[in-house]
Each structure stands twice: as structure tokens, then as C-alpha cells.
Enzyme design. Structure first.
Site, PDB file in Angstrom:
ATOM      1  N   LYS A  21      15.663   2.497 -11.699  1.00  0.00           N
ATOM      2  CA  LYS A  21      15.865   2.251 -10.258  1.00  0.00           C
ATOM      3  C   LYS A  21      16.866   3.255  -9.663  1.00  0.00           C
ATOM      4  O   LYS A  21      16.621   3.837  -8.622  1.00  0.00           O
ATOM      5  CB  LYS A  21      16.386   0.813 -10.020  1.00  0.00           C
ATOM      6  CG  LYS A  21      15.490  -0.280 -10.584  1.00  0.00           C
ATOM      7  CD  LYS A  21      16.042  -1.658 -10.305  1.00  0.00           C
ATOM      8  CE  LYS A  21      17.376  -1.962 -10.969  1.00  0.00           C
ATOM      9  NZ  LYS A  21      17.351  -2.004 -12.440  1.00  0.00           N
ATOM     10  N   ARG A  96      18.899  -9.888  -6.102  1.00  0.00           N
ATOM     11  CA  ARG A  96      18.671 -10.197  -7.509  1.00  0.00           C
ATOM     12  C   ARG A  96      18.444 -11.680  -7.729  1.00  0.00           C
ATOM     13  O   ARG A  96      18.215 -12.105  -8.864  1.00  0.00           O
ATOM     14  CB  ARG A  96      19.911  -9.802  -8.296  1.00  0.00           C
ATOM     15  CG  ARG A  96      19.738  -8.573  -9.146  1.00  0.00           C
ATOM     16  CD  ARG A  96      21.105  -8.289  -9.691  1.00  0.00           C
ATOM     17  NE  ARG A  96      21.076  -7.601 -10.911  1.00  0.00           N
ATOM     18  CZ  ARG A  96      21.318  -6.302 -11.039  1.00  0.00           C
ATOM     19  NH1 ARG A  96      21.507  -5.560 -10.000  1.00  0.00           N
ATOM     20  NH2 ARG A  96      21.360  -5.760 -12.230  1.00  0.00           N
ATOM     21  N   ARG A 135      22.010   6.075 -22.054  1.00  0.00           N
ATOM     22  CA  ARG A 135      22.419   6.545 -20.714  1.00  0.00           C
ATOM     23  C   ARG A 135      23.847   7.092 -20.722  1.00  0.00           C
ATOM     24  O   ARG A 135      24.754   6.510 -21.286  1.00  0.00           O
ATOM     25  CB  ARG A 135      22.327   5.402 -19.709  1.00  0.00           C
ATOM     26  CG  ARG A 135      22.937   5.799 -18.353  1.00  0.00           C
ATOM     27  CD  ARG A 135      22.639   4.838 -17.249  1.00  0.00           C
ATOM     28  NE  ARG A 135      22.900   3.481 -17.608  1.00  0.00           N
ATOM     29  CZ  ARG A 135      22.434   2.434 -16.922  1.00  0.00           C
ATOM     30  NH1 ARG A 135      21.675   2.625 -15.876  1.00  0.00           N
ATOM     31  NH2 ARG A 135      22.727   1.220 -17.304  1.00  0.00           N
TER      32      ARG A 135
HETATM   33  P1  AP5 Z   1      23.310  -2.440 -11.867  1.00  0.00           P
HETATM   34  O1  AP5 Z   1      24.219  -1.289 -11.808  1.00  0.00           O
HETATM   35  O2  AP5 Z   1      22.419  -2.737 -10.720  1.00  0.00           O
HETATM   36  O3  AP5 Z   1      22.501  -2.333 -13.228  1.00  0.00           O
HETATM   37  P2  AP5 Z   1      20.989  -2.749 -13.657  1.00  0.00           P
HETATM   38  O4  AP5 Z   1      20.158  -3.456 -12.686  1.00  0.00           O
HETATM   39  O5  AP5 Z   1      21.222  -3.420 -14.943  1.00  0.00           O
HETATM   40  O6  AP5 Z   1      20.258  -1.438 -13.694  1.00  0.00           O
HETATM   41  P3  AP5 Z   1      20.720  -0.156 -14.392  1.00  0.00           P
HETATM   42  O7  AP5 Z   1      21.651   0.616 -13.499  1.00  0.00           O
HETATM   43  O8  AP5 Z   1      21.214  -0.457 -15.775  1.00  0.00           O
HETATM   44  O9  AP5 Z   1      19.337   0.610 -14.614  1.00  0.00           O
HETATM   45  P4  AP5 Z   1      18.426   1.449 -13.625  1.00  0.00           P
HETATM   46  O10 AP5 Z   1      17.144   0.735 -13.433  1.00  0.00           O
HETATM   47  O11 AP5 Z   1      19.169   1.876 -12.392  1.00  0.00           O
HETATM   48  O12 AP5 Z   1      18.153   2.709 -14.557  1.00  0.00           O
HETATM   49  P5  AP5 Z   1      18.668   4.232 -14.478  1.00  0.00           P
HETATM   50  O13 AP5 Z   1      18.004   4.942 -13.350  1.00  0.00           O
HETATM   51  O14 AP5 Z   1      20.150   4.306 -14.587  1.00  0.00           O
HETATM   52  O15 AP5 Z   1      24.140  -3.799 -12.113  1.00  0.00           O
HETATM   53  C1  AP5 Z   1      25.212  -3.849 -13.045  1.00  0.00           C
HETATM   54  C2  AP5 Z   1      25.877  -5.224 -12.963  1.00  0.00           C
HETATM   55  O16 AP5 Z   1      26.450  -5.425 -11.654  1.00  0.00           O
HETATM   56  C3  AP5 Z   1      24.931  -6.442 -13.156  1.00  0.00           C
HETATM   57  O17 AP5 Z   1      24.752  -6.737 -14.521  1.00  0.00           O
HETATM   58  C4  AP5 Z   1      25.708  -7.544 -12.386  1.00  0.00           C
HETATM   59  O18 AP5 Z   1      26.777  -8.044 -13.145  1.00  0.00           O
HETATM   60  C5  AP5 Z   1      26.293  -6.788 -11.201  1.00  0.00           C
HETATM   61  N1  AP5 Z   1      25.386  -6.795 -10.031  1.00  0.00           N
HETATM   62  C6  AP5 Z   1      24.792  -5.714  -9.465  1.00  0.00           C
HETATM   63  N2  AP5 Z   1      24.035  -6.094  -8.423  1.00  0.00           N
HETATM   64  C7  AP5 Z   1      24.151  -7.442  -8.318  1.00  0.00           C
HETATM   65  C8  AP5 Z   1      23.576  -8.412  -7.458  1.00  0.00           C
HETATM   66  N3  AP5 Z   1      22.711  -8.054  -6.490  1.00  0.00           N
HETATM   67  N4  AP5 Z   1      23.895  -9.715  -7.654  1.00  0.00           N
HETATM   68  C9  AP5 Z   1      24.761 -10.088  -8.616  1.00  0.00           C
HETATM   69  N5  AP5 Z   1      25.320  -9.216  -9.490  1.00  0.00           N
HETATM   70  C10 AP5 Z   1      25.022  -7.900  -9.342  1.00  0.00           C
HETATM   71  O19 AP5 Z   1      18.005   4.790 -15.828  1.00  0.00           O
HETATM   72  C11 AP5 Z   1      18.394   4.310 -17.093  1.00  0.00           C
HETATM   73  C12 AP5 Z   1      18.286   5.439 -18.137  1.00  0.00           C
HETATM   74  O20 AP5 Z   1      16.905   5.812 -18.265  1.00  0.00           O
HETATM   75  C13 AP5 Z   1      19.041   6.706 -17.786  1.00  0.00           C
HETATM   76  O21 AP5 Z   1      19.624   7.232 -18.942  1.00  0.00           O
HETATM   77  C14 AP5 Z   1      17.969   7.659 -17.238  1.00  0.00           C
HETATM   78  O22 AP5 Z   1      18.283   8.996 -17.491  1.00  0.00           O
HETATM   79  C15 AP5 Z   1      16.738   7.210 -18.003  1.00  0.00           C
HETATM   80  N6  AP5 Z   1      15.489   7.333 -17.240  1.00  0.00           N
HETATM   81  C16 AP5 Z   1      15.260   6.912 -15.960  1.00  0.00           C
HETATM   82  N7  AP5 Z   1      13.988   7.154 -15.595  1.00  0.00           N
HETATM   83  C17 AP5 Z   1      13.386   7.731 -16.681  1.00  0.00           C
HETATM   84  C18 AP5 Z   1      12.064   8.194 -16.936  1.00  0.00           C
HETATM   85  N8  AP5 Z   1      11.081   8.122 -16.018  1.00  0.00           N
HETATM   86  N9  AP5 Z   1      11.804   8.712 -18.157  1.00  0.00           N
HETATM   87  C19 AP5 Z   1      12.784   8.787 -19.112  1.00  0.00           C
HETATM   88  N10 AP5 Z   1      14.048   8.372 -18.920  1.00  0.00           N
HETATM   89  C20 AP5 Z   1      14.358   7.834 -17.726  1.00  0.00           C
END
Ligand code: AP5
Length: 230
Positions: A21, A96, A135
Site C-alpha cells: 500500500k 481499518r 523491508r
Molecule cells: P501501517 O504503517 O499502516 O502498516 P500496515 O498496514 O501494517 O502496512 P505496512 O506499512 O506494513 O505495509 P504496506 O502495505 O504499506 O507495504 P509496503 O509498501 O511498505 O500501520 C502500522 C501500525 O499503526 C498498525 O499496526 C496500527 O498499530 C497503527 N495504525 C495505523 N493505521 C491505523 C488505523 N487506521 N487504525 C488503528 N491503528 C492504526 O511494502 C512492504 C515491502 O514489500 C517493502 O519492503 C516493499 O519494498 C516490498 N514491496 C512492495 N510492493 C512490492 C512488489 N510489487 N513486489 C515486490 N516487493 C514489493
């Protein structure tokens, strides 16, 4: 027509932790010239600065649980009040819970904005684990890397600004497992919520970044056109 001339409106990215995302939201925001609003990033920034909000959120985030709806909704209201959010925005990691989604619908209506385009990014479980444990992020420009899948040119440092990359504290196997459970329990029901309103679109996130991006453009522009005729 360039991306910046398209009236995109509000866009929501749904998807499990690690689905990509944040990676896609940054690209979309740049293409359309609208802000990328990541509740996770805003919360992490508050934790780093030791604000009152950050102190309340710190332990909850470290356990992989969700921060309370009230705190997060207030934070989003604040962000939507900023002038750059008038033409549209990409919400990453918000809403969420169904409570957050209902609040957002009321808030958008009160602001005279149209209903959001909602895109779910689909990625299989094993790929999610590899993405999250591998990551690494640049603390200066927010650029996201992956030691297995998208490594920086020089190990451990950002390609753009040469700053040392860091690993998020919630990217350990134990916390990842909690985050994935929270997603299943509290965020999955949102799919039905948005499906009912005919707003949900899905893209295959298990392909190279550029291919996911192309699917996203189609989903956003198709959804924005449909929302404009509502
Ligand atoms: P948040 O920061 O939102 O984390 P998440 O939803 O767990 O999502 P991520 O940031 O881990 O993953 P992403 O989908 O963005 O992936 P990314 O692009 O980085 O939330 C963190 C915490 O905050 C929550 O646990 C909660 O406690 C709190 N919180 C946040 N919002 C909240 C809400 N609304 N309500 C309540 N609490 C909340 O990519 C991941 C990896 O994959 C990277 O290394 C990237 O290089 C790789 N990658 C990406 N795309 C590809 C691809 N196409 N091919 C290969 N590798 C790829």
C-alpha cells in the site's frame, strides 16, 4: 491528459500489512499531485517526537494491535483540514475498522466530497512475510526497500540520499503475526462494507511494482469516473 488533471477524489488503499500500500500510494500521490496520507506514518512520527498521541500509540503499535478509533479519526480530521487535501488524497492504512469507515463517510459528506474509490491490494501470505521481514526504509525521504525483493544499490543505505536505512520495530515475526490477525479480525469486514456500496475494486499485488501500478491507475480512474456519475 496528465495524471494531475484528473479529478481523482478520495482513494482508499485496503490490503494486509506488506501488501504494498505504502509503495503504491507514494507513486499514485506523485502521479496525481495529491497527498499520500498514511495513518501508520503519522503515528510513527508522533511516537518518534514523543507527543501525547505518540505516547498513547507506542505500546499498542509495538504489539501489532490497532490504535483506538477516536484517536485515529481525530488525527485524520486534522490532516483533511490541510489545504492540499481539497482535490483528493490517497488514504493508506485508513480506515481499518467499520467504525472508522462510517466516520469517514460522514466526514466526506460534511466536507462536500464524493464517496471514495476503494482498492484492495491482494498478496499471498508467504509473500507478505518475505516483504515485511525484508523491508527497510529511509528515515529521510521515506523510500521503501526490501533486502530480498528490492534491495538498495549499496547494502543498508538509501539510493537517493545515502542515509542509513532502518527496520520498523513492528516488522518482527511475532508482531507481524499479530498485525495479520488484527487485519483478518478488524479490517477484513470493511471489504463487505465497501462491496455493499459498489465501491470495492481489487488489484493483483503479487507482481512487479510497475504492473501493480498500472492496474491501480485503471482501478482509480475507472472508479473516479463511476463516482462522478453517482
Ligand atoms: P501501517 O504503517 O499502516 O502498516 P500496515 O498496514 O501494517 O502496512 P505496512 O506499512 O506494513 O505495509 P504496506 O502495505 O504499506 O507495504 P509496503 O509498501 O511498505 O500501520 C502500522 C501500525 O499503526 C498498525 O499496526 C496500527 O498499530 C497503527 N495504525 C495505523 N493505521 C491505523 C488505523 N487506521 N487504525 C488503528 N491503528 C492504526 O511494502 C512492504 C515491502 O514489500 C517493502 O519492503 C516493499 O519494498 C516490498 N514491496 C512492495 N510492493 C512490492 C512488489 N510489487 N513486489 C515486490 N516487493 C514489493
Amino acid at each position: 491528459m496528465t495524471g494531475r488533471n484528473i479529478a481523482v477524489g478520495p482513494v482508499i488503499l485496503l490490503g494486509a500489512p506488506g501488501a504494498g500500500k505504502g509503495t503504491q500510494a507514494k507513486l499514485m500521490a506523485e502521479h496525481y499531485g495529491i497527498p499520500h496520507i498514511s495513518t501508520g506514518e503519522i503515528l510513527r512520527d508522533n511516537v518518534a517526537r514523543g507527543t501525547e498521541l505518540g505516547q498513547k500509540a507506542k505500546m499498542v503499535m509495538a504489539r501489532g494491535e490497532l490504535v483506538s478509533d477516536d484517536l485515529v479519526n481525530a488525527m485524520v480530521a486534522d490532516r483533511l483540514n490541510q489545504p492540499d487535501a481539497g482535490r483528493g488524497f490517497i488514504l493508506d492504512g485508513y480506515p481499518r475498522t467499520v467504525v472508522q469507515a462510517e466516520w469517514l463517510d460522514r466526514e466526506l459528506a460534511a466536507r462536500g466530497q464524493r464517496g471514495p474509490v476503494v482498492i484492495r491490494v491482494d498478496v499471498g501470505y508467504n509473500q507478505l512475510l518475505q516483504r515485511l521481514t525484508g523491508r527497510r526504509t529511509c528515515p529521510v525521504d521515506g523510500k521503501i526497500y526490501n533486502i530480498y525483493l528490492q534491495p538498495p544499490k549499496t547494502e543498508g543505505v538509501c539510493d537517493v540520499c545515502s542515509t542509513q536505512l532502518f527496520q520498523r520495530v513492528d516488522d518482527t515475526e511475532e508482531v507481524i503475526s499479530e498485525r495479520l490477525k488484527s487485519y483478518e479480525r478488524q479490517t477484513k469486514p470493511l471489504e463487505e462494507f465497501y462491496q455493499k456500496h459498489g465501491r470495492l475494486r481489487c488489484v493483483n499485488g503479487d507482481q512487479p511494482v510497475e504492473k501493480v501500478m498500472a492496474e491501480m491507475f485503471r482501478a482509480i480512474e475507472g472508479g473516479a469516473a463511476a463516482a462522478g456519475t453517482e
